[in-house]
Scaffold this active site. Structure first.
Site, PDB file in Angstrom:
ATOM      1  CE  LYS A 155     -45.338 -47.077 -46.866  1.00  0.00           C
ATOM      2  NZ  LYS A 155     -46.265 -45.983 -46.488  1.00  0.00           N
TER       3      LYS A 155
ATOM      4  CG  HIS B  49     -44.295 -48.311 -50.552  1.00  0.00           C
ATOM      5  ND1 HIS B  49     -44.694 -49.554 -50.133  1.00  0.00           N
ATOM      6  CD2 HIS B  49     -45.438 -47.616 -50.822  1.00  0.00           C
ATOM      7  CE1 HIS B  49     -46.022 -49.620 -50.141  1.00  0.00           C
ATOM      8  NE2 HIS B  49     -46.489 -48.454 -50.555  1.00  0.00           N
TER       9      HIS B  49
END
Length: 249
Positions: A140, A136
Site C-alpha cells: 500500500k 495494511h
C-alpha cells in the site's frame, strides 16, 4: 453494462471477477497496456458504460483527465490523489461526466463512520482523548490510509479539538485492512474496529458504485451510494428515529 477496469493488481483482478459475477461485460487494462493513459482514447472509452480505477496515485490523475474529458463515468478506488480532487471535480462538471470516489468501498467501513460520528458527538466535552491505528499490506503506497484520514475527519466534523492527534500506520505482509479508533478517559475506554478479512468487500462496493453511477453525472463520494442504498436512514421507518437516535422496534 460494459465496465473497463484500470489496474490489474489484486484488487483490480477481484473487481473484474465480481463485475462478471454481477453479469457485466468486463475488460481489464494493466499498467503496461495503458502507460500515461495512452489507451484511453475517445473511441475506446465510448464502448464502456463505466470505468473503475484501482491503479496508483500517480497514474490515476492521467486516467481521470483522459476519461472525464470525454464525459465518461469513473469510479475511483485509488487513494492518495485528493490534492487534485477540486480539479477533477471541475472537469467532471464541465464535461457532464461522472466521478465517484471513496477512501473505502466497504459497507462495513461506512457503518463504522456513522458510529464514529455518533461517538464523537456523544463524548464531546466528556474528557475523552482519541487515537487511530491502521494496518495494511506492505504494497500500500499511501500512509496513513485514506480510510484512517476519513475516520479522523469524521471525528473532527463533530468535535474539531478532539481530532488533533497523529495516526499510527503499520504495513504488515498482505493485511487487507484493520482500522481502530480508541476513545480513552481516566475511567474507561471505548474501541471501534473494522477488520477486512479480504479485498472482496472493497470489490463488491466498487461494482455497486459503478452500477449506481451508470445513470448519473456529477461528482459523488461513496457515502452517497451508501446513504441511498444501505444506510440506516433508508432501512428504518421514520417512526423508529427519535431525536436522531435509532430506537429498536
Amino acid at each position: 453494462m460494459r465496465i473497463l477496469v484500470l489496474g490489474h493488481g489484486k484488487t483490480g483482478k477481484l473487481v473484474a471477477e465480481v463485475a462478471a459475477q454481477h453479469g457485466h461485460g468486463v475488460h481489464v487494462l494493466d499498467a503496461k497496456e495503458n502507460q500515461n493513459a495512452a489507451a484511453l482514447t475517445p473511441p475506446f472509452l465510448s464502448t464502456f458504460d463505466v470505468v473503475i480505477d484501482f491503479t496508483t496515485p500517480e497514474a490515476v490523475i492521467q486516467n481521470l483527465r483522459a476519461c472525464l474529458a470525454t464525459g465518461t463515468r469513473v469510479v475511483v478506488g485509488t487513494t492518495g490523489w485528493y490534492g487534485k480532487l477540486a480539479e477533477m471535480r471541475g472537469l467532471a462538471e464541465r464535461k457532464s461526466a461522472g466521478l465517484l470516489y471513496g477512501t473505502n468501498f466497504s459497507i462495513g467501513v461506512q457503518v463504522m463512520m456513522e458510529l464514529v460520528a455518533a461517538m464523537g458527538t456523544a463524548l464531546k466535552g466528556a474528557g475523552y482523548t482519541y487515537s487511530i491505528e491502521e494496518t495494511h499490506h506492505t504494497s500500500k503506497l499511501d500512509s496513513p490510509s485514506g480510510t484512517a484520514l476519513t475516520i479522523q475527519d469524521t471525528l473532527a466534523s463533530v468535535d474539531a479539538d478532539a481530532a488533533k492527534f497523529e495516526i499510527v500506520a503499520k504495513r504488515v505482509g498482505d493485511a487487507s485492512g484493520l482500522h481502530t479508533l480508541e476513545a480513552r478517559s481516566e475511567a474507561d475506554r471505548i474501541v471501534v474496529t473494522h477488520e477486512a478479512f479480504s479485498r472482496r468487500g472493497f470489490a463488491e462496493g466498487a461494482v455497486r458504485a459503478a452500477e449506481w453511477l451508470s445513470s448519473r453525472s456529477g461528482c459523488y463520494d461513496f457515502r452517497d451510494v451508501f446513504s441511498q442504498c444501505f444506510g440506516a436512514e433508508k432501512a428504518l421507518p421514520a417512526s423508529s428515529k427519535v431525536g436522531g437516535i435509532i430506537t429498536p422496534q
